[in-house]
Enzyme design. Structure first.
Site, mmCIF file in Angstrom:
data_model
loop_
_atom_site.group_PDB
_atom_site.id
_atom_site.type_symbol
_atom_site.label_atom_id
_atom_site.label_comp_id
_atom_site.label_asym_id
_atom_site.label_seq_id
_atom_site.Cartn_x
_atom_site.Cartn_y
_atom_site.Cartn_z
ATOM 1 C CG ASN A 159 1.462 -7.103 8.607
ATOM 2 O OD1 ASN A 159 1.407 -5.917 8.679
ATOM 3 N ND2 ASN A 159 0.480 -7.789 7.813
ATOM 4 C CB THR B 28 -0.939 -0.059 1.148
ATOM 5 O OG1 THR B 28 -1.918 -1.032 1.047
ATOM 6 C CG2 THR B 28 -1.739 1.242 1.217
ATOM 7 C CG MET C 288 4.343 -4.798 7.706
ATOM 8 S SD MET C 288 5.946 -5.089 8.473
ATOM 9 C CE MET C 288 7.116 -4.397 7.348
ATOM 10 C CB SER D 243 -4.583 -2.064 6.772
ATOM 11 O OG SER D 243 -3.512 -2.181 7.797
ATOM 12 C CB THR E 65 1.033 -15.741 4.117
ATOM 13 O OG1 THR E 65 0.641 -14.476 4.786
ATOM 14 C CG2 THR E 65 1.519 -16.650 5.437
ATOM 15 C CE LYS F 238 -6.211 -6.866 0.613
ATOM 16 N NZ LYS F 238 -4.571 -6.990 0.334
ATOM 17 C CG PHE G 234 -0.616 1.624 5.012
ATOM 18 C CD1 PHE G 234 -0.689 0.373 4.787
ATOM 19 C CD2 PHE G 234 -1.523 2.527 5.175
ATOM 20 C CE1 PHE G 234 -2.183 0.001 4.540
ATOM 21 C CE2 PHE G 234 -2.823 2.072 5.006
ATOM 22 C CZ PHE G 234 -3.116 0.726 4.900
ATOM 23 C CG ASN H 171 -6.374 -6.158 4.500
ATOM 24 O OD1 ASN H 171 -5.110 -6.685 4.824
ATOM 25 N ND2 ASN H 171 -6.204 -4.966 4.052
ATOM 26 C CG ASN I 238 -5.684 -1.285 2.447
ATOM 27 O OD1 ASN I 238 -6.833 -1.651 3.450
ATOM 28 N ND2 ASN I 238 -4.478 -1.829 2.571
ATOM 29 C CG ASN J 41 -1.455 -3.374 10.849
ATOM 30 O OD1 ASN J 41 -1.428 -3.988 12.032
ATOM 31 N ND2 ASN J 41 -0.929 -4.134 9.881
ATOM 32 C CB THR J 42 -3.539 2.911 9.402
ATOM 33 O OG1 THR J 42 -2.505 2.635 8.791
ATOM 34 C CG2 THR J 42 -3.947 4.250 9.639
#
Length: 359
Positions: free
Chosen positions: A117, A92, A119, A186, A330, A226, A121, A255, A183, A188-189
């Site tokens: 994960n 992304t 991560m 996710s 993965t 997504k 972005f 996702n 996206n 993770n944000t």
């Protein structure tokens, strides 16, 4: 065999993110020598003709793509395609460069063939990715692989400015992307998944669609969204209805998940902490979401299956459930460069074994 020896002897002893960097570096280095991509295609790409797919107004060599997250910065999509992927989704990417979350931020669960994960972005920004893709297309012309671009929200952007942030990324990549993915899924944000609420998602997708059309008039850029596997069924239905109402081109299902179901080593789970789980434990729910969208939307949307696709049977199950295209991440991490070829060969064998091709 070579990759398995390399993984067993070297890569699995490195921290996961370092192993990814090293493995990807080897792929890039091999592709970078004269004749390197051609040699990779000859050794590793699709075994024989067949399997072409028409979707999103594009002609795909086959259904198997590489999901966003592997090549975040669009540094080597042609090298990855030379391994046998029929298309590559980069990103992304975000409107502004960002370093992502603190390390460590990726964790292996090899017994479950899974990763966690967070991560965040990490990427060089949409402008840098667009510049790389522009150079690639100038160099390869019609021989360039199909490349999608996945766009997300810059972490530092406040919620009132989020739509403008996505629009900036869309404008930057519109002329170099074969398709664009918004996206909003996710984990993770902070706050990102809240944009899956239809009241927020509708104006976001409308704004991105308008930006893409203005940047590339006369040649519409296919637009997909997504979504997360953790949505309630009624929310999946609502997004399918929204996509139909907007004449969206497609949905990627799904996702990563915040669930830890299927991971048996609870101590390792606790050490890993927050983040998105990908890989085999995601298989069941990702398949359920895919089938639900297909039942709701019929043939009016292109569905891209992602999440837990590790074997040819997994791939066939997604195609049977209504997917037109497939994405993996993965399983490729664990399987290595020969994995796409093995998937193509196995899927063809399964389809031959049951008689006439899918309608």
């Amino acid at each position: 065999m070579i990759y398995r020896a390399l993984y067993t002897g070297v890569l699995r002893h490195l921290p996961p993110e370092a192993a990814h960097t090293a493995g990807f570096g080897l792929i890039r280095a091999t592709a970078g020598v004269p004749g390197g991509r051609a040699a990779m295609r000859a050794a590793l790409a699709r075994p024989g003709p067949g399997g072409r797919v028409r979707a999103l107004g594009l002609d795909f060599p086959g259904p198997l793509g590489l999901a966003a997250g592997f090549d975040k910065n669009a540094v080597a999509p042609a090298a990855l395609a030379a391994l046998g992927f029929d298309f590559v989704e980069v990103g992304t990417v975000t409107a502004r460069p960002q370093g992502g979350n603190p390390k460590p931020r990726m964790f292996r669960f090899p017994d479950e063939r899974a990763l966690v994960n967070r991560m965040g972005f990490n990427n060089d920004g949409a402008a840098a990715a667009a510049a790389r893709l522009r150079r690639l297309r100038a160099a390869l012309g019609p021989a360039a692989p199909i490349i999608g671009v996945n766009i997300g929200k810059t972490k530092a952007t406040p919620p009132p400015d989020a739509i403008a942030d996505y629009v900036t990324s869309a404008q930057l990549v519109a002329t170099v992307a074969d398709y664009v993915v918004v996206n909003v899924s996710s984990p993770n944000t902070p706050g990102l998944r809240g944009w899956q609420e239809t009241g927020k998602l509708l104006p976001l997708l409308r704004a991105v669609r308008t930006a893409l059309d203005a940047a590339r008039p006369g040649r519409p850029v296919p637009l997909l969204v997504k979504i997360a596997p953790d949505l309630a069924d009624e929310d999946v239905d609502a997004i399918a209805d929204l996509a139909l109402g907007l004449s969206l081109d497609g949905i990627i299902a799904t996702n990563t998940t915040t669930s830890r179901d299927g991971l048996r080593d609870r101590a390792a789970v606790d050490r890993a902490g927050a983040g998105g789980l990908s890989g085999a434990p995601l298989r069941r729910r990702a398949l359920e979401v895919l089938a639900r969208i297909r039942a709701r939307a019929g043939d009016h949307l292109t569905l891209v299956a992602a999440g837990g696709i590790a074997t040819p049977q997994d791939a066939l199950d997604r195609l049977d459930a209504g997917a037109t295209l497939l994405q993996a991440y993965t399983a490729f991490i664990y399987g290595g460069p020969a994995w796409p070829r093995a998937m193509h060969a196995g899927l063809r064998e399964l389809e031959r074994g049951r008689g006439p091709a899918r309608p």
